[in-house]
Write a protein that holds these residues in place. Structure first.
Motif, short mmCIF file in Angstrom:
data_model
loop_
_atom_site.label_atom_id
_atom_site.label_comp_id
_atom_site.label_asym_id
_atom_site.label_seq_id
_atom_site.Cartn_x
_atom_site.Cartn_y
_atom_site.Cartn_z
N ILE A 92 51.63 21.40 77.97
CA ILE A 92 50.31 20.86 77.63
C ILE A 92 49.23 21.90 77.94
O ILE A 92 48.34 22.15 77.11
CB ILE A 92 50.03 19.54 78.39
N GLU A 93 49.29 22.50 79.11
CA GLU A 93 48.27 23.48 79.50
C GLU A 93 48.26 24.69 78.57
O GLU A 93 47.19 25.15 78.16
CB GLU A 93 48.52 23.94 80.95
N ILE A 94 49.43 25.20 78.23
CA ILE A 94 49.50 26.36 77.34
C ILE A 94 49.02 26.00 75.94
O ILE A 94 48.30 26.76 75.30
CB ILE A 94 50.94 26.94 77.33
N THR A 95 49.38 24.82 75.48
CA THR A 95 48.93 24.37 74.16
C THR A 95 47.42 24.14 74.18
O THR A 95 46.73 24.45 73.21
CB THR A 95 49.68 23.10 73.74
N ARG A 96 46.90 23.61 75.28
CA ARG A 96 45.45 23.39 75.39
C ARG A 96 44.71 24.73 75.37
O ARG A 96 43.62 24.83 74.80
CB ARG A 96 45.11 22.60 76.65
N ASP A 97 45.29 25.77 75.98
CA ASP A 97 44.69 27.10 75.88
C ASP A 97 44.48 27.46 74.41
O ASP A 97 43.42 27.94 74.01
CB ASP A 97 45.58 28.17 76.52
N GLY A 98 45.54 27.26 73.61
CA GLY A 98 45.45 27.57 72.18
C GLY A 98 44.42 26.71 71.48
O GLY A 98 43.62 27.22 70.68
N GLN A 99 44.39 25.42 71.78
CA GLN A 99 43.42 24.51 71.15
C GLN A 99 42.00 24.96 71.45
O GLN A 99 41.15 25.03 70.56
CB GLN A 99 43.66 23.07 71.64
N LEU A 133 40.11 27.09 58.88
CA LEU A 133 41.48 27.31 59.36
C LEU A 133 41.57 27.10 60.87
O LEU A 133 42.47 26.41 61.36
CB LEU A 133 41.95 28.72 59.00
N PHE A 134 40.65 27.69 61.61
CA PHE A 134 40.69 27.58 63.06
C PHE A 134 40.51 26.13 63.51
O PHE A 134 41.16 25.68 64.45
CB PHE A 134 39.65 28.48 63.71
N LEU A 135 39.64 25.39 62.84
CA LEU A 135 39.46 23.97 63.18
C LEU A 135 40.72 23.18 62.86
O LEU A 135 41.10 22.28 63.63
CB LEU A 135 38.24 23.39 62.46
N ASP A 136 41.36 23.50 61.76
CA ASP A 136 42.62 22.85 61.40
C ASP A 136 43.69 23.13 62.45
O ASP A 136 44.43 22.23 62.87
CB ASP A 136 43.06 23.33 60.01
N MET A 137 43.77 24.37 62.88
CA MET A 137 44.76 24.74 63.90
C MET A 137 44.44 24.06 65.24
O MET A 137 45.35 23.63 65.95
CB MET A 137 44.82 26.26 64.05
N ALA A 138 43.15 23.96 65.57
CA ALA A 138 42.76 23.27 66.81
C ALA A 138 43.18 21.80 66.74
O ALA A 138 43.67 21.24 67.73
CB ALA A 138 41.26 23.40 67.04
N ALA A 149 45.68 20.55 65.03
CA ALA A 149 47.14 20.50 65.17
C ALA A 149 47.54 20.62 66.64
O ALA A 149 48.46 19.93 67.10
CB ALA A 149 47.79 21.60 64.34
N LYS A 150 46.83 21.47 67.38
CA LYS A 150 47.12 21.60 68.81
C LYS A 150 46.76 20.30 69.54
O LYS A 150 47.49 19.87 70.44
CB LYS A 150 46.35 22.77 69.44
N ASN A 151 45.65 19.67 69.16
CA ASN A 151 45.27 18.39 69.78
C ASN A 151 46.36 17.34 69.57
O ASN A 151 46.68 16.58 70.49
CB ASN A 151 43.96 17.87 69.19
N GLU A 152 46.90 17.30 68.38
CA GLU A 152 47.97 16.35 68.08
C GLU A 152 49.20 16.61 68.95
O GLU A 152 49.80 15.69 69.50
CB GLU A 152 48.35 16.44 66.60
N GLN A 184 56.95 22.43 64.24
CA GLN A 184 55.48 22.45 64.11
C GLN A 184 54.92 23.68 64.83
O GLN A 184 54.01 24.35 64.31
CB GLN A 184 54.93 21.17 64.71
N VAL A 185 55.43 23.99 66.00
CA VAL A 185 54.97 25.13 66.77
C VAL A 185 55.30 26.43 66.03
O VAL A 185 54.46 27.33 65.91
CB VAL A 185 55.59 25.13 68.19
N ARG A 186 56.51 26.52 65.48
CA ARG A 186 56.90 27.72 64.72
C ARG A 186 56.05 27.88 63.46
O ARG A 186 55.68 29.00 63.11
CB ARG A 186 58.38 27.64 64.34
N ALA A 187 55.75 26.78 62.79
CA ALA A 187 54.93 26.85 61.57
C ALA A 187 53.54 27.39 61.88
O ALA A 187 53.01 28.23 61.13
CB ALA A 187 54.85 25.48 60.91
N ALA A 188 52.94 26.94 62.98
CA ALA A 188 51.62 27.44 63.37
C ALA A 188 51.70 28.93 63.71
O ALA A 188 50.84 29.72 63.29
CB ALA A 188 51.09 26.65 64.56
N HIS A 189 52.73 29.31 64.43
CA HIS A 189 52.93 30.71 64.78
C HIS A 189 53.07 31.56 63.52
O HIS A 189 52.41 32.60 63.36
CB HIS A 189 54.18 30.86 65.66
#
Length: 144
Positions: A12-19, A37-42, A44-47, A128-133
């Motif tokens: 959660i913490e690492i994903t929140r860093d990304g968000q 794009l960045f808002l879309d990615m944020a 996805a991280k929130n989800e 989902q994580v791989r797709a974002a990467h």
């Protein structure tokens, strides 16, 4: 707190860093394509954070609310580089791709060493994580 919940809270913490980094980058860049794009990615991280947090809360534990020191330092570094760069968008893209590397590695490590309950959830979320990467890697490659 159980080992599984500790492992989930680390994710959660690492994903929140990304968000937070995506949200911040969306506020800093001027190119509307990247803002969207960045808002879309944020989002996805929130989800992803919500899904991980539900699992922690089901065990009557408190989900992590913060990020990490490393995540904050990466954002500060990106801000400094962007101010010195002639292409701030490319700088943020490069740093966001590195943040995606960190998230992906954390999830892959969890698949190898985490509690079996955590592994099951991680296996479900890993595509989902791989797709974002991969999305950010392609954008980085195309930006240079």
């Amino acid at each position: 707190m159980s080992t599984a919940k500790t492992q989930l809270n680390e994710l959660i913490e690492i994903t929140r860093d990304g968000q937070r980094f995506y949200q911040h980058a969306a506020e800093e860049v001027k190119d509307n394509r990247f803002i969207a794009l960045f808002l879309d990615m944020a989002d996805a991280k929130n989800e992803l954070i919500r899904d991980l947090s539900v699992e922690v809360a089901q065990e009557h534990e408190e989900p992590a609310q913060g990020g990490t020191f490393v995540g904050k330092m990466r954002q500060l570094y990106a801000d400094t580089r962007a101010k010195l760069s002639s292409n701030e968008s490319a700088t943020y893209i490069e740093q966001l791709e590195e943040a995606e590397d960190r998230i992906l590695h954390a999830f892959e490590d969890a698949m190898q060493s985490a509690d079996p309950k955590v592994q099951a959830l991680v296996a479900q979320k890993l595509p989902q994580v791989r797709a974002a990467h991969d999305r950010m890697r392609a954008l980085k490659r195309d930006s240079y």
